[in-house]
Scaffold this motif. Structure first.
Motif, PDB file in Angstrom:
ATOM      1  N   LYS A  20       0.831  -1.199   0.000  1.00  0.00           N
ATOM      2  CA  LYS A  20       0.000   0.000   0.000  1.00  0.00           C
ATOM      3  C   LYS A  20       0.870   1.255   0.000  1.00  0.00           C
ATOM      4  O   LYS A  20       1.827   1.371   0.745  1.00  0.00           O
ATOM      5  N   ALA A  21       0.506   2.200  -0.870  1.00  0.00           N
ATOM      6  CA  ALA A  21       1.208   3.485  -0.896  1.00  0.00           C
ATOM      7  C   ALA A  21       0.669   4.386   0.206  1.00  0.00           C
ATOM      8  O   ALA A  21      -0.473   4.250   0.643  1.00  0.00           O
ATOM      9  N   TRP A  22       1.512   5.317   0.679  1.00  0.00           N
ATOM     10  CA  TRP A  22       1.103   6.214   1.741  1.00  0.00           C
ATOM     11  C   TRP A  22       1.704   7.596   1.493  1.00  0.00           C
ATOM     12  O   TRP A  22       2.684   7.753   0.768  1.00  0.00           O
ATOM     13  N   THR A  23       1.091   8.598   2.080  1.00  0.00           N
ATOM     14  CA  THR A  23       1.651   9.952   2.092  1.00  0.00           C
ATOM     15  C   THR A  23       1.536  10.482   3.509  1.00  0.00           C
ATOM     16  O   THR A  23       0.724   9.999   4.298  1.00  0.00           O
ATOM     17  N   ALA A  24       2.372  11.472   3.832  1.00  0.00           N
ATOM     18  CA  ALA A  24       2.344  12.031   5.181  1.00  0.00           C
ATOM     19  C   ALA A  24       2.784  13.484   5.151  1.00  0.00           C
ATOM     20  O   ALA A  24       3.382  13.961   4.183  1.00  0.00           O
ATOM     21  N   ALA A  25       2.461  14.187   6.247  1.00  0.00           N
ATOM     22  CA  ALA A  25       2.882  15.583   6.430  1.00  0.00           C
ATOM     23  C   ALA A  25       2.481  16.457   5.251  1.00  0.00           C
ATOM     24  O   ALA A  25       3.305  17.146   4.651  1.00  0.00           O
ATOM     25  N   ASP A  26       1.166  16.417   4.928  1.00  0.00           N
ATOM     26  CA  ASP A  26       0.647  17.241   3.822  1.00  0.00           C
ATOM     27  C   ASP A  26       1.409  16.976   2.532  1.00  0.00           C
ATOM     28  O   ASP A  26       1.807  17.902   1.805  1.00  0.00           O
ATOM     29  N   ASN A  27       1.627  15.682   2.257  1.00  0.00           N
ATOM     30  CA  ASN A  27       2.293  15.233   1.030  1.00  0.00           C
ATOM     31  C   ASN A  27       3.767  15.628   0.942  1.00  0.00           C
ATOM     32  O   ASN A  27       4.349  15.622  -0.148  1.00  0.00           O
ATOM     33  N   TYR A  28       4.362  15.955   2.085  1.00  0.00           N
ATOM     34  CA  TYR A  28       5.806  16.240   2.076  1.00  0.00           C
ATOM     35  C   TYR A  28       6.594  15.002   1.673  1.00  0.00           C
ATOM     36  O   TYR A  28       7.616  15.085   0.984  1.00  0.00           O
ATOM     37  N   CYS A  29       6.117  13.829   2.114  1.00  0.00           N
ATOM     38  CA  CYS A  29       6.810  12.588   1.781  1.00  0.00           C
ATOM     39  C   CYS A  29       5.790  11.502   1.447  1.00  0.00           C
ATOM     40  O   CYS A  29       4.611  11.589   1.801  1.00  0.00           O
ATOM     41  N   SER A  30       6.260  10.483   0.748  1.00  0.00           N
ATOM     42  CA  SER A  30       5.387   9.375   0.353  1.00  0.00           C
ATOM     43  C   SER A  30       6.230   8.113   0.212  1.00  0.00           C
ATOM     44  O   SER A  30       7.463   8.167   0.201  1.00  0.00           O
ATOM     45  N   GLY A  31       5.554   6.983   0.090  1.00  0.00           N
ATOM     46  CA  GLY A  31       6.274   5.729  -0.083  1.00  0.00           C
ATOM     47  C   GLY A  31       5.330   4.555  -0.194  1.00  0.00           C
ATOM     48  O   GLY A  31       4.109   4.730  -0.317  1.00  0.00           O
ATOM     49  N   THR A  32       5.899   3.364  -0.128  1.00  0.00           N
ATOM     50  CA  THR A  32       5.128   2.126  -0.220  1.00  0.00           C
ATOM     51  C   THR A  32       5.646   1.145   0.814  1.00  0.00           C
ATOM     52  O   THR A  32       6.866   1.028   1.011  1.00  0.00           O
ATOM     53  N   VAL A  33       4.750   0.442   1.477  1.00  0.00           N
ATOM     54  CA  VAL A  33       5.140  -0.562   2.466  1.00  0.00           C
ATOM     55  C   VAL A  33       5.643  -1.805   1.739  1.00  0.00           C
ATOM     56  O   VAL A  33       4.947  -2.366   0.893  1.00  0.00           O
ATOM     57  N   LEU A  34       6.870  -2.233   2.070  1.00  0.00           N
ATOM     58  CA  LEU A  34       7.462  -3.404   1.429  1.00  0.00           C
ATOM     59  C   LEU A  34       7.307  -4.671   2.261  1.00  0.00           C
ATOM     60  O   LEU A  34       7.124  -5.759   1.733  1.00  0.00           O
ATOM     61  N   HIS A  35       7.397  -4.513   3.582  1.00  0.00           N
ATOM     62  CA  HIS A  35       7.346  -5.686   4.458  1.00  0.00           C
ATOM     63  C   HIS A  35       6.925  -5.238   5.853  1.00  0.00           C
ATOM     64  O   HIS A  35       7.279  -4.140   6.282  1.00  0.00           O
TER      65      HIS A  35
END
Length: 246
Positions: A20-35
């Protein structure tokens, strides 16, 4: 109120799922959970929105482990790999402390674990002179469990760890001692004396003797913990150190 609710945008471990992809801090950073292992481990990609598209995503590994010498307490170890060097890395490190760890510490009213920010460059490499480098490597592997291998002709190297330990890690090697580069006689000259993390000290005293080394001064208490002065198979002095429990 759970501590996880202190994280930006409600980005909590409980709401994340692998892939699942995620964003945080008003889209300052984002990523995807690998494990993910619930309550133990979270591995995810991480990138700042301002990074150029040509910059690869970094990786964040978050671990929950028993606190050293206090198994009923939990340490949160966050390791951020692949961050662009320089000012960007320093700014991101400060962000983790300011927006994640400090709010958690305040919420828990935890002043005991607060420590001054470490500064300066890490020790990157250390060399332990040896008459017989292969024998020296075998000694440190048996006593401390280091990874030891032949890095080059006449040179055996080691890596210590694990890297998620609160003492950090360092690597080095065992250069061949020669008449022009002898092993220091500690009774005549001052020399570098390494202190090795050893808990419990008495267990490591036995390992030292079994591996062919010597315990020069058995364990004794100091204001900072318990120590024992030892000597390896090559005549190098070192100290076994057990940090004083908090």
């Amino acid at each position: 109120m759970a501590c996880s609710s202190l994280l930006p945008d409600g980005c909590t471990i409980g709401k994340l799922t692998v892939g699942k992809a995620w964003t945080a801090a008003d889209n300052y950073c984002s990523g995807t959970v690998l494990h993910m292992i619930p309550s133990k481990l979270l591995v995810q990609t991480w990138r700042a929105s301002a990074w150029p598209s040509t910059t690869p995503s970094s990786t964040v590994i978050t671990q929950l482990l028993p606190r050293y010498q206090s198994p009923n307490e939990t340490r949160v170890i966050l390791t951020h790999y692949g961050v662009p060097a320089g000012e960007i890395a320093e700014r991101i490190e400060s962000g983790w402390m300011e927006y994640v760890f400090e709010p958690i510490r305040v919420y828990l009213k935890d002043e005991k674990s607060k420590r001054a920010k470490r500064s300066g460059r890490n020790m990157a490499h250390v060399e332990i002179p040896a008459v017989d480098p292969e024998r020296a490597g075998a000694f440190y592997k048996e006593v401390f469990g280091w990874d030891v291998s032949k890095w080059a002709e006449g040179y055996w190297g080691f890596t210590s760890g694990p890297r998620d330990h609160e003492w950090g890690f360092v690597d080095g090697g065992f250069p061949q001692a020669t008449p022009t580069k002898p092993i220091v006689d500690h009774t005549k000259y001052a020399a570098l004396t390494p202190y090795y993390d050893a808990y419990p000290v008495e267990e490591f005293e036995e390992k030292v003797k079994k591996a062919g080394g010597k315990v020069l001064k058995p364990k004794s208490a100091t204001p900072y913990g318990v120590i024992a002065e030892c000597e390896d198979t090559e005549g190098n002095a070192f100290v076994l150190y057990q940090m004083k429990a908090e």
